[in-house]
Structure formats: C-alpha cells, structure tokens
Design an enzyme around this catalytic site. Structure first.
Site, PDB file in Angstrom:
ATOM      1  N   ARG A 121      47.271  42.616  39.002  1.00 24.49           N
ATOM      2  CA  ARG A 121      45.781  42.115  39.153  1.00 24.49           C
ATOM      3  C   ARG A 121      46.044  40.614  39.574  1.00 24.49           C
ATOM      4  NH1 ARG A 121      40.810  43.546  39.069  1.00 24.49           N
ATOM      5  NH2 ARG A 121      38.888  42.296  37.869  1.00 24.49           N
ATOM      6  N   THR A 397      36.971  49.197  45.872  1.00 29.72           N
ATOM      7  CA  THR A 397      38.172  49.554  45.334  1.00 29.72           C
ATOM      8  C   THR A 397      38.942  50.909  45.890  1.00 29.72           C
ATOM      9  OG1 THR A 397      37.694  48.294  43.231  1.00 29.72           O
ATOM     10  CG2 THR A 397      39.317  49.939  42.920  1.00 29.72           C
ATOM     11  N   THR A 415      42.348  47.041  44.569  1.00 28.67           N
ATOM     12  CA  THR A 415      41.388  46.463  45.030  1.00 28.67           C
ATOM     13  C   THR A 415      41.416  45.189  45.616  1.00 28.67           C
ATOM     14  OG1 THR A 415      38.929  46.013  44.412  1.00 28.67           O
ATOM     15  CG2 THR A 415      40.551  45.374  43.038  1.00 28.67           C
ATOM     16  N   ASN A 417      38.320  43.756  45.523  1.00 27.92           N
ATOM     17  CA  ASN A 417      37.000  43.727  44.899  1.00 27.92           C
ATOM     18  C   ASN A 417      35.820  44.326  45.836  1.00 27.92           C
ATOM     19  OD1 ASN A 417      35.235  43.531  42.791  1.00 27.92           O
ATOM     20  ND2 ASN A 417      34.905  41.174  43.308  1.00 27.92           N
ATOM     21  N   SER A 467      38.417  43.884  34.316  1.00 25.93           N
ATOM     22  CA  SER A 467      38.439  44.949  35.168  1.00 25.93           C
ATOM     23  C   SER A 467      37.895  46.404  34.799  1.00 25.93           C
ATOM     24  CB  SER A 467      39.786  45.144  35.954  1.00 25.93           C
ATOM     25  OG  SER A 467      39.909  46.128  36.792  1.00 25.93           O
ATOM     26  N   SER A 468      37.177  46.893  35.644  1.00 27.32           N
ATOM     27  CA  SER A 468      37.110  48.206  35.242  1.00 27.32           C
ATOM     28  C   SER A 468      38.091  49.359  35.549  1.00 27.32           C
ATOM     29  CB  SER A 468      35.590  48.683  35.720  1.00 27.32           C
ATOM     30  OG  SER A 468      34.614  47.935  35.377  1.00 27.32           O
ATOM     31  N   GLY A 488      34.778  51.971  42.043  1.00 29.02           N
ATOM     32  CA  GLY A 488      33.216  51.862  41.561  1.00 29.02           C
ATOM     33  C   GLY A 488      32.734  51.033  40.635  1.00 29.02           C
TER      34      GLY A 488
HETATM   35  N1  GLY Z   1      36.974  44.445  41.095  1.00 28.74           N
HETATM   36  C1  GLY Z   1      36.977  46.010  40.434  1.00 28.74           C
HETATM   37  C2  GLY Z   1      37.463  45.773  39.076  1.00 28.74           C
HETATM   38  O1  GLY Z   1      38.464  45.075  38.830  1.00 28.74           O
HETATM   39  O2  GLY Z   1      37.089  46.695  38.308  1.00 28.74           O
END
Ligand code: GLY
Length: 590
Positions: A121, A397, A415, A417, A467-468, A488
């Site tokens: 990330r 993403t 991603t 973002n 992050s998701s 998403g």
């Molecule tokens: N930017 C999307 C995530 O990291 O969840």
C-alpha cells in the site's frame, strides 16, 4: 469453457486474435440478472482463443490483462508470476485502477500450504504532516486530498510486485513485465466503457498536460469503442522496469522526474520516499468458518476485522432457513455490518498507529455478547451520536484472482483510490494515486457535522492509511476452494462478505454467488443501500416498516473470483461493470 484448441503463438498474435474474437463475441452482460450471467455470461468470454489444457485460472476486470496472465500459466509460470503479469497489464489496459502509481494488497497461498500477505500500500511521504489537508478554516480541504500531486502517497506497486517475484516467482521477471510494455507500446483497443470513462473525465485530464496527451484525443473527437490507446511514455517506463526491476523506481531518471513533477505541482514527494519504501510481509488472519479456512488480510486493511466479526456472528442466526432475501436476513446483516463498521472506524489504521490490538475485537465472548444482546433481525438501530466517522471513500479500485496447477493461489486488490487516481500523470506516463484521502484529515476533533474521525488513521509520515481492500482466499481440507475480492471502498467489505454467504451459506453456483444482488450498510450514514431494482418490494417494505432508511444504489462492487467447481475452476468476472470488457478464463484443477 475453453472450446478452441490453443496454438502457441506470440503474445501479440494472441492479443490480435483475442481482439478480433472479442469484437465478435463479447456480449455485455446486463446487470441485475442472475440468470443473465449464467446464460450469456460471466464466463462467455472464455470462448476466446485462449489456451486450452491450462490447469489454472484467472479473472480480472480487463480482457487483455487476463489473457496475458493465462499465457504465463501456459508457459509454466505459477500463480504469482501470472498475477505479476496481470497487475502490470492492468496498469496499461485498465488505467482507472490498474497502476504503477498506486498500491495494494497481495494475498498468496503457496502450494506447500503457507499463507503470505504482502502489503504494498502507498505510504504517507516523509514530508507529510497531520494537518496538511486542513483548509484555512480548519476544516478538511477535500480538493487537496483528492486532486493533484499533494494527494499522492508514495506508490508501492512496483516494489510489491518485485518483492513477490523475489520471494515466490518462477519465470524471469522481464518475461512477466514485457506483455504490459507491449500493450502500452503497440496500443490496445479500448472497450465502450473505457471510452465513456475517458470522455467523461476529459476536462479533468485536460488540466494535466501529460494526462491530456495520453487520455484526450489529439483530433478533438471523443473516444469510441475499439480506438487504439497507445501509451508511449508508459511503455518506456515498463521497459525500464522489465530491465532494471524495482531499481527503476528507487533512484534514477523515473524517480527524479516524478519528484520534480510533484514539486512543480504542489506535492511533497522526495527522492527518499522512493529510496526507502518497503513492501511489508504482514500476518494473514485465518477465520475458521463452516469447516473452511477463510484467509484475510490484517491492518491496514479492515478486511480481517470485518470478516472475523461478521462470519461468526451471523452463524448465530438461521440465515439459510430464513432465505436469501428474507427481510430478517437483510436487516440482520445490515445491523451487524453497522456494528462492525463502528469498531473499524474507531480502532483501525496503520498497525503502527493503533492503540488497541484489533484481535481484542474478535474475541469470541465479545462477539457472542454482540450477537445475543445487540442484534435483532427485526429491529433498526440508529448509530449513537458518538459513533466515529470514517472518511468518505471512493468506490474505485480493482481486484484480480489467479490459481495455478501446483495448488498456489493469489488474490490481489490494487488501487489508485479514485478513478484514475489524483488525475495527474508522472513524466513516466503513469497516473498518481490520491490515497492520502483515505487518511482522517481531522482526527480526534468534531468536524462541521459534529463527527469525529479516529486518531488511529491520522496522517503521519511513513504510515499507511486504513483500507477496505480485502483480498480473500478460502481453503477447504487444505486446498484452495475460492479466491475473491472487489473494488468499492467500504462496500468492498460487504461485497466480499455477501459473496461468501451466497456461495457457502445459500449454496449458490459460482456465477450466481457473484451476480446475486448486493446491499450495503455502514454505521454512518445508517442507510441500507441496495442495487437499484434488486431487493424486492416486500423486503423493502418490511425494512421500512422497521424504520430502516433505504436508498437505491448503483451496482455494488466488481468481483473477479475463482471457485472450485467439481473438477474445474470456475473463473467468474462480475457482470456488473460489464462494459469494461471483463473476462474470465478457467481450466482444469489438476
Ligand atoms: N482506496 C481504497 C481502499 O484502500 O480501500
């Protein structure tokens, strides 16, 4: 099913053939119909001239990238090799989320049964400061954290792919990167949806001369399906990465040019950001559920906390008996999601910033108490005024999945973002992320709506934002049973959860598990959002009678998954964003 005998061809010949065949055969799958996926479907593109006899499978959001990965498997590459090729190819053919200038999470199940989680990330630059996204009025300045160079974190993708290759790769690195370089150099025919997206963002790209040169047509006309997108500068960068490996992104001309462009554009990137970036091996969290092992990624992803709370809590209720879209099933899942999001928003961030071990939040006694005392499938519970607020997240993403013949599997969610990231392009021809927007711009202090964001996700130099992204691998009796993930933003979490429930609780076929309707609820706002026209009037009325606010939503998520299906892999590309030319190709298991 792959139906045409595969002849060994060069990558470009395969690509040309693929493009021709694509033009004739790809039928967009209308969203909103489970049967449509089965009939015309998510797997229809597998009739492309793709390798037969492949023992392995791949699914991604873009056709050329999936084919490139299958070619690697056909040459004897493993799932990691194919994932590296797929990831670099997406940086060319799916520029709204595929990237060199972003980051992601790489989950790998090795043939020996070892599980690995590689976090690549983006990190906050060394010059980042806690208040850098506050405006003169002391309130968050959303434009600063979403548009332009100041919004960019240090990209981790090249370092992540390199690390994966060093640790687990089999074929030569150059072989894995070159397909992407060729796609950029010779161009590829864009899909109708890509054309529409580029046209929609024309004025945004127009603000950045480098992005405009690539993504705005020189002849002034709109993009159309089938137009060739050539990315010469990106091709040079990819050739350099193919030859030099990660070194091309540590020091040298690509880094110097990126840093200079950042400075010129009001950003804060420095040479040491690139020199010091470290992809990290982090713990995989394994959730025992229904006789399966669900492998998830730990913070800075919120996937492990969310799934490790939701899956056992929902086991306390008879969902399968109630039925798939029974109002009790929907309301219960929504209520449980709200509670899981509250813990996520309060406690999670970069592990180096978290005050409380996240494992406390999945203690079985805590979850049992929650199931008994706080959850009722026939009640709507609004969030308390003190519930923490998460930053609003983009829903872009992308996710890709690969399995190989040796028992290896890779799930990668990656991603920029927002769609096309910060909408600025580095001189090396790659778009920059706006991942800094995933940090809390104003933690610990109420914003204008009285909402407080968590300290654990404050902007701190060298930290990673919460992050998701939730790549998941499911293992049954020691063997990979499913590989999945989705874009998403926060709906990634609910999407991944619901696909698992569809497959393993409601026992749907692979295509249906992905195509079936989805909904989303998070703590704030407490609205249950559902895919337009897909929840059913009776269910909606029952929820409204409980006081549950509901709202129609665009399609939720874009799952690219692989499931074990008898003696074959079923690779499923989500029908939802069909226009982007999704493709799945699949093969026998052994
Ligand atoms: N930017 C999307 C995530 O990291 O969840």
């Amino acid at each position: 099913m792959m139906q045409t005998p595969f002849k060994r061809t060069s990558f470009l010949a395969l690509l040309g053939l693929g493009l021709l065949t694509l033009a004739c055969q790809i039928t967009p799958i209308p969203s909103g119909r489970v049967d449509a996926a089965r009939e015309t479907g998510a797997r229809a593109e597998a009739t492309l001239e793709t390798p037969t006899g492949i023992r392995g499978a791949a699914a991604s959001a873009e056709t050329h990238a999936t084919l490139a990965a299958m070619q690697v498997l056909e040459e004897g590459g493993n799932a990691v090799d194919a994932a590296i090729t797929l990831g670099f190819a997406l940086a060319v053919t799916y520029p709204n989320a595929g990237n060199l200038g972003g980051g992601g999470f790489f989950l790998y199940r090795a043939p020996d049964g070892a599980d690995w989680y590689l976090d690549f990330r983006e990190v906050a630059p060394v010059a980042a400061t806690r208040e850098m996204y506050l405006g003169p009025d002391g309130e968050p300045d959303k434009a600063a954290s979403t548009r332009g160079w100041k919004a960019a974190g240090v990209p981790g993708t090249v370092f992540g792919m390199w690390e994966a290759h060093q640790r687990w790769g089999k074929l030569p690195w150059e072989r894995l990167v070159e397909p992407a370089a060729e796609l950029a150099e010779y161009g590829f025919a864009i899909s109708a949806a890509e054309a529409a997206a580029l046209n929609r963002l024309r004025s945004s790209f127009g603000e950045d001369p480098r992005a405009a040169q690539v993504f705005v047509r020189a002849d002034g006309r709109d993009w159309a399906e089938g137009d060739l997108l050539v990315q010469t500068q990106l091709a040079s960068t990819l050739h350099a990465i193919a030859l030099q490996g990660e070194e091309a992104f540590r020091t040298g001309p690509i880094v110097q040019a990126t840093v200079a462009a950042s400075k010129e554009g009001g950003g804060i990137l420095l040479p040491e950001d690139f020199a010091e970036y470290e992809p990290l091996i982090r713990p995989v969290h394994r959730i025992a559920w229904r006789g399966l092992e669900v492998l998830t990624v730990t913070p800075p992803s919120s996937g492990s906390l969310f799934l490790a709370q939701m899956l056992p809590v929902l086991e306390e209720f008879p969902l399968a008996t109630w039925g798939f879209r029974d109002p009790r099933t929907v309301q219960l899942i929504g209520e449980a999601e709200a509670l899981a999001f509250r813990d996520r928003n309060r406690w999670l961030g970069d592990p180096a910033s978290m005050e409380r071990p996240w494992e406390d939040l999945i203690d079985p006694r805590y979850l049992r108490r929650r199931a008994v005392a706080e959850l009722d499938p026939e009640r709507y519970t609004p969030p308390p005024a003190t519930a923490p607020q998460a930053p609003a997240e983009s829903t872009e993403t992308t996710h890709y999945s690969v399995v190989d013949a040796e028992g290896g599997a890779v799930a990668v969610t990656t991603t920029l973002n927002s769609s096309y990231g910060a909408k600025v392009m580095a001189p090396g021809g790659f778009l920059m992320n706006n991942e800094m927007d995933d940090f809390a711009a104003m933690p610990g202090r109420a914003n204008q709506y009285g909402l407080v964001q968590s300290e654990a996700n404050a902007v701190v130099a060298r930290r990673r934002p919460l992050s998701s992204m939730s790549p998941v691998i499911v293992v049954r009796n020691g063997e990979v049973d499913a590989v999945l993930g989705s874009p998403g933003g926060p709906t990634i979490l609910t999407t991944v959860l619901q696909v698992l429930l569809h497959r393993y609780v409601f026992e749907m076929a692979p295509e249906d598990a992905v195509a079936a309707p989805r909904f989303h609820r998070q703590d704030r706002p407490p609205v249950l959002r559902y895919e337009a026209g897909r929840l059913g009037r009776t269910t909606l009325q029952a929820l409204q009678a409980l006081g549950q606010p509901v709202r129609e939503n665009a399609p939720i998520g874009d799952v690219n998954a692989i499931f074990r299906d008898g003696a074959e892999w079923a690779a499923v590309a989500d029908p939802r964003r069909g226009g982007m030319g999704q493709v799945s190709v699949e093969g026998a298991i052994r």
